[in-house]
Design a protein around this motif. Structure first.
Motif, PDB file in Angstrom:
ATOM      1  N   GLY A   1       1.934  10.093   8.203  1.00  0.00           N
ATOM      2  CA  GLY A   1       1.677   9.584   6.870  1.00  0.00           C
ATOM      3  C   GLY A   1       2.846   8.879   6.229  1.00  0.00           C
ATOM      4  N   SER A   2       3.923   8.707   6.969  1.00  0.00           N
ATOM      5  CA  SER A   2       5.105   8.072   6.387  1.00  0.00           C
ATOM      6  C   SER A   2       4.983   6.547   6.348  1.00  0.00           C
ATOM      7  CB  SER A   2       6.363   8.456   7.170  1.00  0.00           C
ATOM      8  OG  SER A   2       6.247   8.050   8.531  1.00  0.00           O
TER       9      SER A   2
ATOM     10  N   TRP B   1      13.751   4.572  10.340  1.00  0.00           N
ATOM     11  CA  TRP B   1      13.328   5.930   9.968  1.00  0.00           C
ATOM     12  C   TRP B   1      12.613   5.858   8.618  1.00  0.00           C
ATOM     13  CZ3 TRP B   1      17.417  10.087   8.261  1.00  0.00           C
ATOM     14  CH2 TRP B   1      16.747  11.290   7.929  1.00  0.00           C
ATOM     15  N   LEU B   2      11.319   6.200   8.637  1.00  0.00           N
ATOM     16  CA  LEU B   2      10.503   6.170   7.427  1.00  0.00           C
ATOM     17  C   LEU B   2      10.328   7.580   6.879  1.00  0.00           C
ATOM     18  CD1 LEU B   2       7.642   3.690   8.458  1.00  0.00           C
ATOM     19  CD2 LEU B   2       9.786   3.186   7.273  1.00  0.00           C
TER      20      LEU B   2
ATOM     21  N   ASN C   1       0.809  -1.222   0.000  1.00  0.00           N
ATOM     22  CA  ASN C   1       0.000   0.000   0.000  1.00  0.00           C
ATOM     23  C   ASN C   1       0.842   1.273   0.000  1.00  0.00           C
ATOM     24  OD1 ASN C   1      -2.361  -1.581   0.129  1.00  0.00           O
ATOM     25  ND2 ASN C   1      -2.244  -1.668   2.361  1.00  0.00           N
ATOM     26  N   GLY C   2       1.818   1.342  -0.866  1.00  0.00           N
ATOM     27  CA  GLY C   2       2.633   2.547  -0.973  1.00  0.00           C
ATOM     28  C   GLY C   2       3.828   2.583  -0.045  1.00  0.00           C
ATOM     29  N   LEU C   3       3.994   1.590   0.828  1.00  0.00           N
ATOM     30  CA  LEU C   3       5.150   1.527   1.730  1.00  0.00           C
ATOM     31  C   LEU C   3       6.143   0.491   1.212  1.00  0.00           C
ATOM     32  CD1 LEU C   3       6.612   2.194   4.406  1.00  0.00           C
ATOM     33  CD2 LEU C   3       5.271   0.358   5.462  1.00  0.00           C
ATOM     34  N   THR C   4       7.377   0.909   1.042  1.00  0.00           N
ATOM     35  CA  THR C   4       8.443  -0.003   0.613  1.00  0.00           C
ATOM     36  C   THR C   4       9.378  -0.238   1.791  1.00  0.00           C
ATOM     37  OG1 THR C   4       8.334   0.814  -1.667  1.00  0.00           O
ATOM     38  CG2 THR C   4      10.317  -0.383  -1.017  1.00  0.00           C
ATOM     39  N   VAL C   5       9.369  -1.459   2.312  1.00  0.00           N
ATOM     40  CA  VAL C   5      10.219  -1.802   3.445  1.00  0.00           C
ATOM     41  C   VAL C   5      11.513  -2.441   2.962  1.00  0.00           C
ATOM     42  CG1 VAL C   5      10.359  -3.080   5.614  1.00  0.00           C
ATOM     43  CG2 VAL C   5       8.178  -2.127   4.881  1.00  0.00           C
ATOM     44  N   GLY C   6      11.416  -3.274   1.939  1.00  0.00           N
ATOM     45  CA  GLY C   6      12.601  -3.988   1.470  1.00  0.00           C
ATOM     46  C   GLY C   6      12.999  -5.087   2.426  1.00  0.00           C
ATOM     47  N   ASP C   7      14.277  -5.208   2.695  1.00  0.00           N
ATOM     48  CA  ASP C   7      14.793  -6.205   3.634  1.00  0.00           C
ATOM     49  C   ASP C   7      15.114  -5.524   4.955  1.00  0.00           C
ATOM     50  OD1 ASP C   7      14.633  -8.195   1.705  1.00  0.00           O
ATOM     51  OD2 ASP C   7      16.662  -7.799   0.980  1.00  0.00           O
TER      52      ASP C   7
ATOM     53  N   LYS D   1       4.235   4.490   9.478  1.00  0.00           N
ATOM     54  CA  LYS D   1       4.588   3.826  10.742  1.00  0.00           C
ATOM     55  C   LYS D   1       3.548   2.779  11.131  1.00  0.00           C
ATOM     56  CE  LYS D   1       4.766   7.637  13.104  1.00  0.00           C
ATOM     57  NZ  LYS D   1       4.468   8.587  12.012  1.00  0.00           N
ATOM     58  N   SER D   2       2.276   3.176  11.080  1.00  0.00           N
ATOM     59  CA  SER D   2       1.218   2.231  11.472  1.00  0.00           C
ATOM     60  C   SER D   2       1.141   1.061  10.516  1.00  0.00           C
ATOM     61  CB  SER D   2      -0.134   2.952  11.534  1.00  0.00           C
ATOM     62  OG  SER D   2      -0.152   3.903  12.588  1.00  0.00           O
ATOM     63  N   LEU D   3       1.409   1.298   9.234  1.00  0.00           N
ATOM     64  CA  LEU D   3       1.371   0.212   8.264  1.00  0.00           C
ATOM     65  C   LEU D   3       2.495  -0.785   8.517  1.00  0.00           C
ATOM     66  CD1 LEU D   3       0.186  -1.128   5.821  1.00  0.00           C
ATOM     67  CD2 LEU D   3       1.435   0.472   4.357  1.00  0.00           C
ATOM     68  N   LEU D   4       3.689  -0.292   8.854  1.00  0.00           N
ATOM     69  CA  LEU D   4       4.793  -1.192   9.180  1.00  0.00           C
ATOM     70  C   LEU D   4       4.458  -2.030  10.406  1.00  0.00           C
ATOM     71  CD1 LEU D   4       7.675  -2.153   8.606  1.00  0.00           C
ATOM     72  CD2 LEU D   4       8.497  -0.290  10.061  1.00  0.00           C
ATOM     73  N   ALA D   5       3.851  -1.394  11.418  1.00  0.00           N
ATOM     74  CA  ALA D   5       3.442  -2.132  12.610  1.00  0.00           C
ATOM     75  C   ALA D   5       2.390  -3.182  12.263  1.00  0.00           C
ATOM     76  CB  ALA D   5       2.909  -1.165  13.662  1.00  0.00           C
TER      77      ALA D   5
END
Length: 572
Positions: A359-360, A542-543, A337-343, A362-366
């Protein structure tokens, strides 16, 4: 077949014994009504001719009438039981599906819409077996009347058949039109419900801003459209009723005229003419199905709305369990959903703070770490096992989750924290209930202490046994209970999504110390805004703009001015 119609058929098939009872009583009652004209006509002929057997046939008439009355009574009872059973089954299924779909449900539908579809629309759909069986039962007297008239005089059958065709065409047009109109009516109902839920959520803000009148107008703005839909439905009913009403008496008159000529010609007896007149009335019984068809139209419209909810994809779970491990979390080539975490790796037992501007992501990563949502690409693993492959019970046992605005579940505070029974014997040395009931697990109290909730819980008259609805809690206290729930339930990974934002500075520091000094050695992922939280973490992710700009120790990242700007110039 449309999804709504498939749902209606499924409701009828899985309705248990009630649709069968409805069908049996409806058919038996219709057969009895069909038999009444014949037995009455036979009785009349025997009595008029003063032939033997008239008294016997009179008793037969009474028995048939009694049987019809019994079927009607059983039908009323079965209709209520059928609707209640079908609605309850469907409502439970919708609720489980919505909870299984998770975020997908609330992203697709507003909360008020979901409540309307799972409540009112499910109840309307549950009436489908009743309305469908009642409408189909009217075919019995119609078909029976045609057969009976054929045996009496085929010419009368032709006359009645032409009239029935006209009635069927009118009913078909009514069902199509009313289904569309009923769906539109229910759609507007859902819109009003969604606006009302939004207003209730913001009731304090509305009161503080003094905008109650404006908000009431906004909530009720769709009412003119609701009225228009209601008027359309009324007009459709009235039009169909008028058309059927014109055909029925005309058809009866034509049958009587033709039968009268046949009586004068000696082709019919008086009893046969009476039976023919009664069969003409029974043959037009379909004209009385407008009410049933209207209910079926509302059920079809509601079923289409419920089917849209049931079409939401549920979160699939596997069957695997976790091996022994420290709780290492791995993101492998993850995007969502628009967030790129990678490895990215969260070492077992470590504390990771996720920081970034609003909006960076954070909640999506969690959410990805706790599998409240799945990545569009890549895999998230816990101790080497993909989260998708874990069973639901294993996943929720391993991961404890705390939110900014927690919803507390259960009857008491103890159940809200650990789902432990909160009732137990009273303290023998006191007339007051024990603050910590005997049924409360030690882990619940320990988790409450770690979340700094134990002190205020013990101040309540019933302590951990206090019912949630009777526990006055501030936003910070509710947040501490949510934290305690995460501490009590997460065995390997704790995910805190801005879960300390409502705590005062002292309490937040105490909770953070409990997190960093977790004696169980669980992995901790904290999405937070406070500088102190990042400073105490083992590593910081850091996002920025939906990407991981950097990750590492806070002290190393602090050298970057852009990183410092995330905290709005606060000192380390």
């Amino acid at each position: 077949m449309r999804s709504g119609d498939r749902l209606v058929v499924g409701i009828v098939r899985r309705g248990g014994p009630w649709p069968v009872v409805l069908a049996v009583t409806a058919v038996a009652g219709a057969a009895g009504e069909l038999a009444i004209p014949y037995v009455i006509g036979r009785t009349v002929d025997l009595l008029v001719a003063r032939q033997p057997g008239g008294g016997t046939w009179l008793l037969v008439c009474a028995g048939v009438v009694a049987g019809v009355m019994v079927c009607e009574s059983l039908g009323v009872w079965a209709r209520g039981a059928s609707s209640a059973h079908a609605a309850a089954t469907l409502r439970l299924g919708v609720l489980r599906h919505v909870l299984g779909a998770g975020h997908a449900a609330t992203r697709r539908f507003p909360e008020g819409e979901l409540v309307t579809r799972a409540g009112l629309n499910a109840e309307e759909t549950g009436r489908a077996p009743e309305t469908l069986m009642s409408a189909l039962a009217l075919l019995v007297p119609t078909v029976g009347a045609l057969v009976a008239l054929t045996l009496i005089a085929p010419l009368l059958t032709l006359t009645l058949g032409l009239g029935i065709v006209v009635i069927l065409l009118a009913l078909r047009a009514f069902l199509r039109a009313s289904t569309v109109i009923a769906g539109g009516y229910q759609e507007v109902q859902g819109e009003i419900a969604a606006r009302l839920v939004e207003a209730m959520d913001g009731a304090r803000t509305i009161a503080a801003a003094g905008t109650a009148a404006q908000e009431a107008r906004r909530v009720l703005a769709p009412l003119p459209r609701l009225r228009a839909r209601g008027m359309e439905l009324w007009r459709a009913n009235a039009t169909a009723a008028v058309r059927s009403g014109l055909v029925v008496p005309l058809l009866e008159v034509v049958v009587l005229i033709v039968g009268g000529f046949m009586l004068a010609a000696g082709d019919l007896t008086v009893g046969e003419l009476y039976a023919a007149a009664r069969y003409a009335v029974l043959g037009t019984a379909l004209s009385t199905s407008l009410g049933h068809l209207g209910g079926l139209a509302r059920a079809r419209g509601a079923a289409a709305r419920v089917a849209e909810v049931l079409a939401l994809p549920s979160v699939p779970h596997g069957t695997r369990t976790l091996p022994a491990g420290p709780g290492t979390v791995e993101f492998r080539d993850v995007t969502a959903n628009g967030l790129t975490v990678g490895d990215l790796t969260l070492p077992g037992g470590s504390v990771t703070a996720v920081v970034g501007r609003s909006g960076s992501g954070k909640s999506l990563l969690a959410a990805l770490a706790g599998r409240l949502t799945d990545p569009e690409r890549g895999t998230v693993l816990l101790d080497g096992v993909p989260l998708r492959e874990l069973s639901r019970a294993e996943l929720r046992r391993a991961v404890g989750y705390a939110f900014e605005r927690p919803v507390l579940l259960g009857d008491t505070l103890a159940e809200a924290i650990g789902r432990a029974p909160a009732t137990g014997p009273r303290d023998a040395s006191s007339r007051e209930p024990a603050v910590v009931p005997a049924g409360t697990a030690h882990s619940v109290v320990e988790a409450a202490r770690a979340a700094c909730a134990d002190v205020f819980v013990r101040r309540l008259p019933l302590g951990y046994g206090t019912p949630l609805r009777e526990a006055p809690m501030s936003g910070g206290e509710r947040q501490r209970i949510g934290l305690a729930r995460a501490f009590a339930q997460g065995e390997r990974l704790l995910v805190l999504d801005d879960a300390t934002s409502s705590l005062d500075t002292v309490t937040e520091r105490q909770v953070s110390q409990a997190l960093t000094a977790d004696h169980l050695g669980r992995t901790r992922l904290i999405a937070a805004h406070r500088l102190a939280t990042a400073a105490r973490a083992d590593q910081v992710v850091w996002l920025e703009d939906g990407k991981v700009r950097a990750h590492g120790p806070h002290d190393a990242l602090w050298r970057d001015p852009a990183y410092r700007a995330v905290f709005q110039g606060a000192a380390p």
